[in-house]
Design an enzyme around this catalytic site. Structure first.
Site, PDB file in Angstrom:
ATOM      1  NE  ARG A 247      -1.923  -1.279   3.625  1.00 35.55           N
ATOM      2  CZ  ARG A 247      -2.259  -0.629   4.762  1.00 35.55           C
ATOM      3  NH1 ARG A 247      -3.394  -0.239   4.977  1.00 35.55           N
ATOM      4  NH2 ARG A 247      -1.477  -1.215   5.632  1.00 35.55           N
TER       5      ARG A 247
ATOM      6  CG  ASN B 187      -4.161  -4.340   3.120  1.00 37.10           C
ATOM      7  OD1 ASN B 187      -3.592  -4.342   2.007  1.00 37.10           O
ATOM      8  ND2 ASN B 187      -3.607  -4.317   4.404  1.00 37.10           N
TER       9      ASN B 187
END
Length: 78
Positions: free
Chosen positions: A7, A25
């Site tokens: 990320r 996520n």
């Protein structure tokens, strides 16, 4: 794949390209990124995502072209 800094890698890549959107996520262990921007910047972002950070293994990238919907809000981790 979670736990490898994906990320943050995506965040850096998107901000470098001046894209807007987010990365998050998912419960199944995948990572989802939604981004919009200029075509060339999006292509560079997609190449970066396909490569991923050094500790990652990118197995599959699904690209859906959509009508732009995100306002000029920058890029964030959700």
């Amino acid at each position: 794949m979670q736990g490898v800094g994906f990320r943050y890698f995506a965040l850096d890549a998107a901000r470098r390209e001046g894209l807007h959107g987010y990365v998050r996520n998912n419960d199944d262990g995948s990572v989802e990124a939604v981004a919009e921007g200029e075509a060339e910047a999006m292509e560079r972002f997609e190449r970066a995502i396909r490569r991923g950070p050094s500790r990652s293994r990118v197995e599959h990238v699904l690209v859906d072209e959509m009508t732009p919907a995100i306002t000029d809000a920058g890029f964030e981790i959700r």
